[in-house]
Design an enzyme around this catalytic site. Structure first.
Site, PDB file in Angstrom:
ATOM      1  N   THR A 174      15.340 -36.123-109.145  1.00  0.00           N
ATOM      2  CA  THR A 174      14.981 -36.360-107.751  1.00  0.00           C
ATOM      3  C   THR A 174      13.913 -37.450-107.644  1.00  0.00           C
ATOM      4  OG1 THR A 174      15.435 -34.050-107.249  1.00  0.00           O
ATOM      5  CG2 THR A 174      13.892 -35.166-105.786  1.00  0.00           C
ATOM      6  N   VAL A 203      22.478 -26.043-101.865  1.00  0.00           N
ATOM      7  CA  VAL A 203      21.359 -26.803-101.301  1.00  0.00           C
ATOM      8  C   VAL A 203      20.133 -26.573-102.172  1.00  0.00           C
ATOM      9  CG1 VAL A 203      19.887 -27.142 -99.275  1.00  0.00           C
ATOM     10  CG2 VAL A 203      22.299 -26.519 -98.976  1.00  0.00           C
ATOM     11  N   GLY A 204      19.429 -27.641-102.521  1.00  0.00           N
ATOM     12  CA  GLY A 204      18.225 -27.532-103.340  1.00  0.00           C
ATOM     13  C   GLY A 204      16.964 -27.493-102.500  1.00  0.00           C
ATOM     14  N   THR A 224      10.010 -32.225-107.829  1.00  0.00           N
ATOM     15  CA  THR A 224      11.240 -32.502-108.548  1.00  0.00           C
ATOM     16  C   THR A 224      11.429 -31.370-109.540  1.00  0.00           C
ATOM     17  OG1 THR A 224      12.357 -34.009-110.083  1.00  0.00           O
ATOM     18  CG2 THR A 224       9.951 -34.021-110.145  1.00  0.00           C
ATOM     19  N   GLY A 225      12.684 -31.045-109.840  1.00  0.00           N
ATOM     20  CA  GLY A 225      12.931 -29.955-110.779  1.00  0.00           C
ATOM     21  C   GLY A 225      14.079 -29.103-110.291  1.00  0.00           C
ATOM     22  N   GLY A 227      15.749 -26.756-108.077  1.00  0.00           N
ATOM     23  CA  GLY A 227      15.470 -26.384-106.702  1.00  0.00           C
ATOM     24  C   GLY A 227      15.389 -24.893-106.453  1.00  0.00           C
TER      25      GLY A 227
HETATM   26  N1  GLY Z   1      15.061 -30.728-106.972  1.00  0.00           N
HETATM   27  C1  GLY Z   1      16.331 -31.109-106.561  1.00  0.00           C
HETATM   28  C2  GLY Z   1      17.289 -30.040-106.433  1.00  0.00           C
HETATM   29  O1  GLY Z   1      17.154 -28.986-107.042  1.00  0.00           O
HETATM   30  O2  GLY Z   1      18.245 -30.218-105.723  1.00  0.00           O
END
Ligand code: GLY
Length: 308
Positions: A174, A203-204, A224-225, A227
């Site tokens: 991300t 969905v994240g 980021t990581g 979700g």
């Molecule tokens: N961090 C982005 C996702 O998990 O979609």
């Protein structure tokens, strides 16, 4: 106020052969955004431009180069927040928008609504002259190869966090930007293709205000990581809670990640700007990030010694 901007382009493990190009991509983006801030521009314009640049950089997992779902399709999420106005705009699951962050900004500025999904988002883009693109043009050879490899591997979704194979841990790419401008206003923007091999419709954290992206009058935050963990931790709100206890941005960021790891697990990186400075912290081996303040020249790093 002295302006500050911090960008990230993903956490995980960056393979050696991709480190230099990641450095080039993130530094190009921060230069463009910094020009806006030092010339008195707004934090919201700076974070939008930075994320747009990173969406156009095919190595990063956002816009062109987004990771693919298990069906080989693109489903991108994005969110932008203006801490000054508390404006929010976001999109979920779009597959034909060149720059989801620009569409998010347009939704924030022009719509009575806050977040649109799929066809509704793409319809809004068409009506507001936001560039639509053939989904195939967002898919890179590298994205196809990575999905092919993912589909063959053992363990399935979520098994990669602790894999000994660096390429399996390299997928949380991300992109995000957080900034404070000369007027003391905060903004945050985050954009993603999600997680490699995700189910269609998943969905994240990125488009969930307060989880993967957040800005108000005291902070701007982007994560980021994985979700699923970031959402359960409501990580942006955890950072805010920690700032109430200790207003040092690094301490609050580390504590928020510790709370997530101790209670939920997962893997994440985050960037944060407050009136007391900035932080870039992570639980993974690497976090691609860059920061710029009036006191420092361009700066980037991949690895910080935190919770490997
Ligand atoms: N961090 C982005 C996702 O998990 O979609």
């Amino acid at each position: 106020m002295e302006p500050i901007i911090v960008l990230h382009a993903g956490a995980g493990t960056v393979p050696d052969n991709l480190r230099e190009s990641a450095r080039v991509g993130i530094l190009d983006a921060i230069k463009v955004a910094w020009e806006i801030l030092v010339n008195g521009g707004s934090a919201i314009d700076a974070v939008e431009r930075a994320v747009e640049e990173m969406e156009n950089y095919p190595q990063f997992n956002a816009g062109t180069g987004s990771v693919l779902t298990e069906k080989g399709t693109i489903e991108m999420d994005a969110l932008i927040m203006d801490g000054k106005t508390r404006g929010i705009g976001g999109v979920i699951g779009v597959s034909t928008v060149k720059n989801p962050v620009k569409l998010s900004r347009e939704i924030m500025d022009q719509s009575a609504h806050v977040i649109f999904t799929k066809e509704g988002a793409e319809q809004f883009a068409i009506e507001n002259n936001i560039e639509i693109i053939d989904e195939e043009l967002l898919i890179t050879e590298r994205s196809k190869n990575r999905l092919e490899k993912f589909l063959k591997q053992e363990g399935g979704y979520g098994s990669d966090i602790n894999s000994s194979d660096p390429e399996r841990r390299e997928k949380y790419g991300t992109v995000g930007a957080v900034a404070i401008d000369v007027n003391g206003n905060f903004a945050a923007a985050t954009s993603t293709g999600g997680v490699l091999g995700k189910k269609v419709g998943r969905v994240g954290d990125t488009p969930i205000p307060g989880s993967g992206n957040y800005a108000d009058d005291m902070m701007a935050f982007s994560a980021t990581g994985v979700g699923e963990y970031i959402i359960r931790a409501v990580l942006g709100m955890e950072v805010k809670s920690q700032l109430m206890i200790d207003n040092d941005p690094k301490t609050a960021s580390k504590r928020a990640l510790e709370v997530m790891m101790n209670n939920i697990g997962g893997a994440a990186g985050l960037i944060l700007v407050t009136r007391d400075g900035w932080a870039a912290e992570k639980t993974t081996r690497d976090l691609i990030y860059a920061a710029r303040t009036t006191e420092m020249t361009d700066f980037y790093d991949f690895s910080m010694d935190y919770s490997q």
